[in-house]
Design a protein around this motif. Structure first.
Motif, mmCIF file in Angstrom:
data_model
loop_
_atom_site.group_PDB
_atom_site.id
_atom_site.type_symbol
_atom_site.label_atom_id
_atom_site.label_comp_id
_atom_site.label_asym_id
_atom_site.label_seq_id
_atom_site.Cartn_x
_atom_site.Cartn_y
_atom_site.Cartn_z
ATOM 1 N N LYS A 59 0.909 3.498 -7.290
ATOM 2 C CA LYS A 59 0.264 3.952 -6.051
ATOM 3 C C LYS A 59 -1.248 4.071 -6.196
ATOM 4 O O LYS A 59 -1.748 4.297 -7.297
ATOM 5 C CB LYS A 59 0.784 5.348 -5.711
ATOM 6 C CG LYS A 59 1.903 5.371 -4.737
ATOM 7 C CD LYS A 59 2.270 6.807 -4.436
ATOM 8 C CE LYS A 59 3.617 6.846 -3.757
ATOM 9 N NZ LYS A 59 4.080 8.187 -3.466
ATOM 10 N N GLU A 78 -0.587 2.324 -0.554
ATOM 11 C CA GLU A 78 0.005 3.642 -0.289
ATOM 12 C C GLU A 78 1.300 3.814 -1.076
ATOM 13 O O GLU A 78 1.516 4.828 -1.722
ATOM 14 C CB GLU A 78 0.291 3.794 1.204
ATOM 15 C CG GLU A 78 -0.945 3.924 2.069
ATOM 16 C CD GLU A 78 -1.587 5.300 1.964
ATOM 17 O OE1 GLU A 78 -0.897 6.249 1.579
ATOM 18 O OE2 GLU A 78 -2.794 5.408 2.258
ATOM 19 N N ASP A 79 2.153 2.810 -0.949
ATOM 20 C CA ASP A 79 3.437 2.891 -1.632
ATOM 21 C C ASP A 79 3.915 1.480 -1.992
ATOM 22 O O ASP A 79 4.371 0.733 -1.121
ATOM 23 C CB ASP A 79 4.459 3.577 -0.701
ATOM 24 C CG ASP A 79 5.767 3.833 -1.400
ATOM 25 O OD1 ASP A 79 5.927 3.401 -2.568
ATOM 26 O OD2 ASP A 79 6.651 4.457 -0.784
#
Lengths: 148, 65
Positions: A59, A78-79
């Protein structure tokens, strides 16, 4: 009478050549289709590599997204475990990275199956081409003898 | 196979994948150069419209002659 029947059953040199050209065109078209499939498979492999690399990096990494004309825009991951994948007909869905990898692997497998089918069709078309070339040679020899 | 039949098959395949997706997954619809986030229901509705109208959908201009 016999000569007339012979004319009916045996194809002329022109007919053989036309058929031969047809098979050559078919082989070229199949080769072009295989090239497109190979490109698609390569794109899918790049996607697999990208998903795996991003997951390894984790991340919050900054990345550059190409926006055309050699320009890039900075973004943050973000992910990396959430991937948006096209599921056809203009719809894309968020998948977990594992699911996306499985989906991509399935697409690659189906493309490889299609590729094998096309290769088989090329082999058959080659076989037909060889047969036609042989027939053309024989007919040429016959015509040569007849004209003497 | 006809193009129409191929399109129908593709849309049905997409609807099937959509159905199997868990409810918490986000779904996007590709409109022109943009990807718009839609609900699963909206995506299904859009796909069913594609089945009737074709992928072109509504291309009419407002007030056009």
């Amino acid at each position: 009478m016999a000569k007339k029947e012979n004319k009916k059953t045996q194809p002329t040199m022109e007919e053989l050549n036309r058929e031969l050209r047809g098979y050559i065109t078919q082989i070229e078209a199949l080769r072009a289709e295989i090239a497109v499939i190979d490109e698609n498979i390569a794109t899918y492999r790049v996607a697999i590599k990208t998903i795996n690399n991003l997951r390894d990096l984790g991340k919050g990494k900054n990345i550059l997204i190409p926006i055309g004309a050699g320009a890039q825009i900075e973004a943050k991951i973000e992910d990396p475990d959430r991937v948006v994948v096209s599921i056809g007909s203009g719809i894309s869905a968020e998948l977990k990275a594992e699911e996306a990898l499985t989906q991509i692997a399935k697409e690659i497998a189906s493309l490889q199956t299609l590729r094998r089918t096309l290769e088989q069709a090329i082999a058959e078309a080659y076989q037909k081409t060889e047969e036609l070339l042989q027939k053309t040679r024989e007919l040429g020899q016959e015509e040569g003898k007849a004209s003497k | 196979m006809e193009d129409r039949e191929l399109l129908k098959q593709q849309i049905e395949k997409t609807l099937e994948i959509l159905k199997q997706l868990p409810d918490d997954r986000r779904v996007f619809y590709n409109t022109g150069v943009l990807m718009v986030e839609v609900t699963k229901k909206e995506a299904e509705k859009l796909l069913r419209e594609h089945l009737v109208e074709g992928p072109g959908g509504n291309t009419e201009t407002q007030g056009g002659e």
